[in-house]
Enzyme design. Structure first.
Site, PDB file in Angstrom:
ATOM      1  N   TRP A  13      59.330  49.015  28.912  1.00 47.81           N
ATOM      2  CA  TRP A  13      59.883  47.667  28.988  1.00 47.81           C
ATOM      3  C   TRP A  13      60.893  47.668  30.131  1.00 47.81           C
ATOM      4  CZ3 TRP A  13      58.084  43.464  26.712  1.00 47.81           C
ATOM      5  CH2 TRP A  13      57.279  43.615  25.589  1.00 47.81           C
ATOM      6  N   PHE A  43      61.803  52.162  20.957  1.00 49.05           N
ATOM      7  CA  PHE A  43      61.572  52.575  19.573  1.00 49.05           C
ATOM      8  C   PHE A  43      60.617  53.765  19.487  1.00 49.05           C
ATOM      9  CE2 PHE A  43      60.981  51.496  15.008  1.00 49.05           C
ATOM     10  CZ  PHE A  43      62.302  51.219  14.706  1.00 49.05           C
ATOM     11  N   VAL A  67      67.275  48.022  26.442  1.00 50.96           N
ATOM     12  CA  VAL A  67      67.050  47.209  25.246  1.00 50.96           C
ATOM     13  C   VAL A  67      67.857  45.926  25.398  1.00 50.96           C
ATOM     14  CG1 VAL A  67      67.198  47.132  22.727  1.00 50.96           C
ATOM     15  CG2 VAL A  67      66.756  49.314  23.885  1.00 50.96           C
ATOM     16  N   VAL A  68      67.157  44.817  25.594  1.00 45.86           N
ATOM     17  CA  VAL A  68      67.845  43.551  25.834  1.00 45.86           C
ATOM     18  C   VAL A  68      67.628  42.600  24.670  1.00 45.86           C
ATOM     19  CG1 VAL A  68      67.679  43.790  28.331  1.00 45.86           C
ATOM     20  CG2 VAL A  68      65.919  42.530  27.112  1.00 45.86           C
ATOM     21  N   ARG A  74      67.772  40.576  16.957  1.00 45.40           N
ATOM     22  CA  ARG A  74      68.986  41.218  17.468  1.00 45.40           C
ATOM     23  C   ARG A  74      68.629  42.595  17.981  1.00 45.40           C
ATOM     24  NH1 ARG A  74      73.983  39.342  16.920  1.00 45.40           N
ATOM     25  NH2 ARG A  74      74.694  41.480  16.890  1.00 45.40           N
ATOM     26  N   SER A  99      70.695  60.336  25.628  1.00 49.54           N
ATOM     27  CA  SER A  99      70.298  58.935  25.697  1.00 49.54           C
ATOM     28  C   SER A  99      70.795  58.294  26.981  1.00 49.54           C
ATOM     29  CB  SER A  99      70.857  58.161  24.505  1.00 49.54           C
ATOM     30  OG  SER A  99      70.567  56.789  24.638  1.00 49.54           O
ATOM     31  N   HIS A 113      71.088  40.303  38.421  1.00 52.12           N
ATOM     32  CA  HIS A 113      71.228  41.196  37.265  1.00 52.12           C
ATOM     33  C   HIS A 113      70.315  42.411  37.395  1.00 52.12           C
ATOM     34  CE1 HIS A 113      73.392  38.973  33.760  1.00 52.12           C
ATOM     35  NE2 HIS A 113      74.077  38.921  34.883  1.00 52.12           N
TER      36      HIS A 113
END
Length: 145
Positions: A13, A43, A67-68, A74, A99, A113
């Site tokens: 992603w 995940f 992770v957005v 959430r 991580s 961004h």
């Protein structure tokens, strides 16, 4: 036996952003010492990290994801589950799992961004490589003591 190989798992992603962490990582650890694995999303990282750790082939495993908050759910619970899973893998296997996961609250998919986060992932990759080298050195010293 001192391992000189490192695993790098990266979620796909926002791959154009996440892949920059690998670029930063290989600025400190030669690319020929790094095995790279892609997974669909954040995940999916803990399970693959566990499988790789159990091989005994790696001094450390770095995992990168972005992770957005997509507005549907959430992202906090995904980020927490991933970090908890990665920590558990490290504790259960004795292989350090690092991580390189960022979870911005105000991300917007704009050129501005994206550029900020690409640069930040390079830096986080460099930091993960430094941590991997340091923990490898510290563990070798502890075993020799």
């Amino acid at each position: 036996m001192t391992h000189t190989r490192y695993a790098f798992i990266k979620a796909q992603w926002h791959a154009d952003i996440v892949d920059q962490a690998l670029n930063g990582f290989t600025q400190a650890i030669p690319a020929d010492q790094v095995d790279v694995f892609d997974v669909p999303g954040a995940f999916d990282m803990p399970l693959l990290a566990q499988e790789l750790a159990k091989t005994g082939n790696y001094a450390a495993i770095a995992c990168a994801a972005f992770v957005v908050d997509g507005g549907i759910y959430r992202h906090d619970f995904v980020a927490q589950a991933v970090v908890d899973g990665l920590m558990r893998v490290g504790l259960d296997t004795g292989v350090p799992v690092l991580s390189v996961s960022l979870t911005p609250h105000q991300y917007q998919e704009t050129d501005h961004h994206n550029a900020i986060y690409r640069d930040h992932f390079v830096q986080k990759g460099q930091e993960a490589a430094s941590a991997a080298l340091m923990i490898t050195k510290s563990r070798a010293a502890a075993k020799a003591a």
